[in-house]
Design a protein around this motif. Structure first.
Motif, short mmCIF file in Angstrom:
data_model
loop_
_atom_site.label_atom_id
_atom_site.label_comp_id
_atom_site.label_asym_id
_atom_site.label_seq_id
_atom_site.Cartn_x
_atom_site.Cartn_y
_atom_site.Cartn_z
N ASP C 10 5.17 9.26 8.80
CA ASP C 10 5.71 7.95 8.15
C ASP C 10 4.59 7.17 7.70
N LYS C 11 3.57 7.25 8.33
CA LYS C 11 2.26 6.20 7.61
C LYS C 11 1.91 6.81 6.39
N ALA C 12 1.67 8.13 6.45
CA ALA C 12 1.15 8.42 5.08
C ALA C 12 2.26 8.24 3.82
N SER C 13 3.47 8.32 4.35
CA SER C 13 4.56 8.13 3.43
C SER C 13 4.73 6.49 2.90
N TYR C 14 4.25 5.85 3.84
CA TYR C 14 4.28 4.42 3.42
C TYR C 14 3.27 3.98 2.36
N LYS C 15 1.99 4.59 2.83
CA LYS C 15 0.95 4.50 1.76
C LYS C 15 0.96 5.21 0.32
N PHE C 16 1.96 6.40 0.38
CA PHE C 16 2.18 7.08 -0.92
C PHE C 16 3.05 6.18 -1.96
N VAL C 17 4.13 5.59 -1.21
CA VAL C 17 5.02 4.88 -1.93
C VAL C 17 4.51 3.74 -2.44
N THR C 18 3.87 2.62 -1.53
CA THR C 18 3.45 1.49 -1.94
C THR C 18 2.36 1.65 -2.89
N ASP C 19 1.45 2.91 -2.70
CA ASP C 19 0.22 2.84 -3.62
C ASP C 19 0.64 3.18 -5.06
N TYR C 20 1.99 4.15 -5.02
CA TYR C 20 2.52 4.14 -6.53
C TYR C 20 3.14 2.98 -7.03
N PHE C 21 3.63 2.37 -6.00
CA PHE C 21 4.34 0.86 -6.80
C PHE C 21 3.37 0.06 -7.40
N SER C 22 2.19 -0.06 -6.61
CA SER C 22 1.00 -1.03 -7.06
C SER C 22 0.46 -0.41 -8.42
N SER C 23 0.34 0.97 -8.39
CA SER C 23 -0.14 1.81 -9.75
C SER C 23 0.83 1.22 -10.84
N LYS C 24 1.88 0.97 -10.53
CA LYS C 24 3.03 0.51 -11.59
C LYS C 24 3.05 -1.08 -11.78
N GLY C 25 2.30 -1.65 -11.03
CA GLY C 25 2.31 -3.14 -11.17
C GLY C 25 3.37 -3.66 -10.21
N VAL C 26 3.76 -3.12 -9.32
CA VAL C 26 5.09 -3.61 -8.40
C VAL C 26 4.68 -3.78 -6.99
N GLU C 27 4.25 -5.08 -6.75
CA GLU C 27 4.09 -5.52 -5.24
C GLU C 27 5.46 -5.87 -4.35
N ALA C 28 4.97 -5.75 -3.08
CA ALA C 28 6.30 -6.36 -2.18
C ALA C 28 6.67 -7.67 -2.59
#
Ligand SMILES: [Ca+2]
Ligand SMILES: [Ca+2]
Ligand SMILES: [Ca+2]
Ligand SMILES: [Ca+2]
Lengths: 167, 167, 167, 167
Positions: C10-28
């Protein structure tokens, strides 16, 4: 019209649903037995207590109660011959192509616990275990068209909750 | 118990649903107008006739009729104050966190036309167009908690049907 | 074959998803802004903080992350022209009748937060708000066929969570 | 960005999916056998021919093909170790709490044939019949995490189609 000040009656919903289950001879522990049977082969150290807790949790979820209440009321009206035709006959005869009973159960109850719950539900709905078999074959004139699916969906949802906790 | 010899009453279902729609001032053409409005920007040569045909097709689908009938009956019982509490209050007040109205509509009607229909439905459910706005704001004491979602779902399903035909 | 001893990452999944969002300029917080906009008319005392917490909660749900990861990977392979035909063209062109992007988002992300979330999703998917509009109209050669729906679904789910908490 | 002039490649999709099935030793008749087995107890005069026709019909539906293609591509990338972590491990190990395989299958394939199909799918997914059992237990290093659910969903959808035709 929507009334924004309406306070949602979760406690009354819980009482309505569990009282009806009791009146049909279904207690939370009967549902827990079904869940235990489908999960214990995957989780060797599963305890009945953990399963009972999961069932109680599922039965406190608002969306679960809302869908259960609607199904129960439809069973009751059908048993009392108060539905307009052709709905009265469709529900009374428990037609296999009706589908609204499975929708409330799968879409409204097990579905919100994810796709493992949907799969569990489909399995339980065909392979009636424990109390489900009894409900499906009553010949006392009562209508359980929605009830059997609701019970299966609660058992399926509790199973998914447990599977996720042990993954 | 299930009766395998029961013949499914599709014609009676169609009549029940469309008669109720008419009694509420909703004709198939009102639904077609909603669909036409959401699809014409994507399909420049779309005709109202094609949309009307799609709406009629959707209204003949068994699963659509089954879910529509259940929603209608619940609106009727709520208007007549015949539901047990707390369900009577929940449906009468059209609580925004009830969710069973959207489930019958999305899961039972638009959902079987695929995910475009689900998306269309969500949009229409928030942005009440045409007859939907009227239903949502009636103050004559009638209950349209399920009806507005059913109409939106039929319009959404017809829109998805057309989108697929033009792709 | 299924490996019963596999511990879910689960932790690696969370990092994968939020890193990708950031790379696209999308933050929480961009997602929280969307949620805040659709809920504040219903809940006058809603704070941005509460919304941000709900978004973070949604982003920690395993089923949300699983579906987000699959959509992200498909966008990435499409951007790198690595998918076999005809899937490469379908995803690259963001065809409106593909539907798998909306399924992962609605069925896999917002759907597990109940039917309000599904309705929210349908609305956001059509009426692109905030960062969604930007993603939908990028012309830099990147593929956001799945990403826009994933973001909309997370915002929709957070909105449903808040609606239930205030009911 | 969406390209409104894109013509949807349904024929190429059909070929992609059925070629992949064949490469895995799965022909339409193997799927028809599964469907026949689950429906014949309800419909005594059911013929294998009718079932084969239903399977072929399901396999020509655009939304079925779209979801099948996505699942197939994910199995292929996983078999070739080309997915990023943690998705590579999750799919390779066929984790029981992943859920995206069941979502594409149930939500994207059987679901559009109504709730009987969803129930059929859940049953088949647990009680692996015929070719499903073989796929689930291959030890040749191939990944069938999505394929088994896709096949089960097509069989389940064909079963629902037949049940409705005979009601
Ligand atoms: Ca039933
Ligand atoms: Ca409503
Ligand atoms: Ca998209
Ligand atoms: Ca699988």
């Amino acid at each position: 019209m929507n009334d924004p000040k309406f306070k949602f009656p979760d406690k009354a919903s819980y009482k309505f649903v569990t009282d009806y289950f009791s009146s049909k001879g279904v207690e939370a522990d009967d549902i827990a037995s079904i869940t235990y049977n489908i999960q214990r082969s995957y989780i060797p150290d599963l305890t009945l207590e953990e399963v009972q807790k999961a069932v109680i949790d599922v039965l406190h979820k608002r969306e679960v109660l809302n869908n259960a209440m609607v199904g129960i009321v439809l069973d009751q009206f059908a048993a009392d011959h108060q539905l307009p035709e052709p709905l009265q006959s469709i529900i009374e005869k428990d037609s296999g192509v009706f589908g609204v009973d499975e929708l409330l159960a799968e879409g409204g109850i097990s579905g919100i616990y994810g796709k493992i719950a949907t799969t569990n539900f489909g399995y339980l709905d065909k392979e009636k275990h424990g109390i489900l078999k009894k409900l499906d074959t009553t010949t006392d004139g009562s209508v359980n068209t929605f009830l059997d699916d609701i019970i299966a969906a609660v058992a399926a949802a509790a199973g998914a909750k447990i599977a996720h906790a042990h993954a």
